[in-house]
Design an enzyme around this catalytic site. Structure first.
Site, mmCIF file in Angstrom:
data_model
loop_
_atom_site.group_PDB
_atom_site.id
_atom_site.type_symbol
_atom_site.label_atom_id
_atom_site.label_comp_id
_atom_site.label_asym_id
_atom_site.label_seq_id
_atom_site.Cartn_x
_atom_site.Cartn_y
_atom_site.Cartn_z
ATOM 1 N N ARG A 47 35.563 10.492 -2.490
ATOM 2 C CA ARG A 47 35.298 11.831 -3.039
ATOM 3 C C ARG A 47 36.359 12.205 -4.075
ATOM 4 N NH1 ARG A 47 37.171 16.178 -0.362
ATOM 5 N NH2 ARG A 47 36.666 15.332 1.671
ATOM 6 N N TYR A 99 20.215 27.169 -21.141
ATOM 7 C CA TYR A 99 19.468 26.357 -20.185
ATOM 8 C C TYR A 99 19.080 27.259 -19.007
ATOM 9 C CZ TYR A 99 18.312 22.727 -16.860
ATOM 10 O OH TYR A 99 17.665 21.959 -15.939
ATOM 11 N N ASP A 171 27.768 23.329 -24.072
ATOM 12 C CA ASP A 171 26.862 22.401 -23.398
ATOM 13 C C ASP A 171 26.316 21.467 -24.480
ATOM 14 O OD1 ASP A 171 24.682 21.076 -22.264
ATOM 15 O OD2 ASP A 171 24.143 22.750 -20.969
ATOM 16 N N LYS A 196 20.418 13.190 -18.813
ATOM 17 C CA LYS A 196 19.566 13.125 -19.987
ATOM 18 C C LYS A 196 19.915 11.902 -20.847
ATOM 19 C CE LYS A 196 18.144 16.908 -18.126
ATOM 20 N NZ LYS A 196 18.621 18.232 -18.482
#
Ligand SMILES: *Cc1c(COP(=O)(O)O)cnc(C)c1O
Length: 373
Positions: A47, A99, A171, A196
């Protein structure tokens, strides 16, 4: 050795000194300590860090020109980490065409934590300035925006942010660092949905935050990454790093095809309007020419002459454009955003958002010609 011990011992990694050319996937959740209890490397627990994530984060920082990068399990986990690094009473300016889930995160979750936000049309700098308050700590930019492809002047907005002691976050999911470099333009933080273009093959979720400076704010994001644990698996990191190897080729080819498709659709009598910053008719064309390079991206939106029924009909008849959400994969996708976003949506009913894939653009244009006539 008893059987139970054999199954463990015989399957341990005996190839540690080999040098594979392709990166192995290190699924291990934990790493061996030295005899003194310490480590002679920075891998302790997955982690916190692992080889596949370290490779990905180093690459992301390099590509965006930041000092450090943090990978997350999705774009939203990355966006959430930035907003959660703020404190009650802080004010954030979001674009009015941000978004959809980012706006929902701010509205549904962060306002309960005492965060205030205002939505502003970022293409109008005077409106932006007049909405800045003494408590404004962060200005969020998405350019081109989703799904209206509005263009914001990143350099000018970063300057306004800094004059007001606020951070500028971009972004950069749609243009990718292949076409736009926000840190060079003055941004402090860059976020991505690596789902993406970075992943590029519609088979992995991921996100990241890249910080221009490895400062106290970057440390807060790292704390959220480690303590909240919204981290990508080693396999996810491996897939995204693999996608990065062909990022530049894919994005340039997709941009070139998007430009041709936009030009074709713009002159067709069944189309009301094409929203694509590469077209000289686009209101943000001059600014996008200044701040983007090597193309205007693989995303465009079109307004069909007709209502939502006609618009949906057209999208369903296209052969090479799958009707699915998301973007940036090798296959072309098309989406009626209003039906995805629901009744509160600000998106026009006749808008279709297109993600141009790697098919031959002549086939893509022929597909539209067949459907539109
Ligand atoms: C998809 C997307 C996101 C969210 O990313 P997920 O990986 O789906 O969580 C954020 N910003 C933009 C611009 C996106 O396209």
């Amino acid at each position: 050795m008893k059987f139970e011990t054999k199954v463990i011992e015989s399957t341990k990694n005996h190839f540690q000194n080999s040098e594979p050319i392709a990166t192995p996937i290190y699924l291990s959740s934990t790493y061996k300590r030295n005899e003194d209890g310490g480590y002679n490397h920075d891998m302790v627990y997955s982690r916190e860090n692992n080889p596949n994530r370290a490779i990905l984060e180093k690459s992301l920082a390099l590509l965006e020109g930041g000092e450090t990068a943090f990978a997350f399990a999705s774009g939203m986990a990355a966006i959430g980490a930035v907003l959660q690094s703020l404190k009650p009473g802080d004010h954030v300016i979001l674009p009015d065409d941000s978004y959809y889930a980012a706006r929902q995160f701010a509205e549904k979750i962060m306002t309960r934590w005492g965060l205030e936000f205002t939505e502003v049309d970022m293409s109008d700098l005077d409106t932006l300035k007049s909405n800045i308050k003494p408590s404004t700590v962060l200005i969020w930019v998405e350019s081109p925006s989703n799904p209206q492809l509005k263009i914001s002047d990143i350099q000018a907005i970063a300057k306004i942010a800094h004059e007001n002691d606020a951070l500028c976050v971009v972004d950069n999911t749609w243009p990718t660092p292949v076409l736009q470099n926000p840190i060079e333009l003055g941004a402090d933080l860059v976020v991505h949905s690596t789902t993406k273009y970075f992943g590029g093959h519609s088979d992995v979720l991921g996100g990241c935050v890249i910080a221009a400076k490895n400062d106290e704010f970057a440390q807060r994001i790292k704390d959220i990454q480690y303590l909240q644990g919204g981290v990508p698996s080693p396999f996810d990191c491996w897939l995204i790093a693999r996608g990065i190897q062909t990022l530049s080729l894919r994005v340039k080819a997709q941009s070139e095809s998007a430009m041709k498709l936009a030009e074709f659709l713009a002159q067709h009598s069944s189309i009301e309007k094409v929203l694509y910053p590469g077209l000289s008719s686009h209101s943000g064309h001059t600014i996008s020419k200044k701040q983007m390079h090597d193309g205007f991206g693989g995303m465009l939106s079109v307004l069909i002459k007709g209502d939502s029924k006609k618009t949906l009909e057209i999208s369903n008849q296209l052969r090479y454009f799958a009707t699915a959400t998301s973007l940036g994969g090798v296959e072309s996708l098309i989406e009626h955003r209003q039906s995805v976003e629901g009744s509160e949506s600000k998106v026009p009913e006749n808008l279709l958002r297109i993600s141009v894939g790697l098919e031959n653009v002549e086939d893509l244009i022929a597909d539209w010609l067949r459907v539109l006539g």
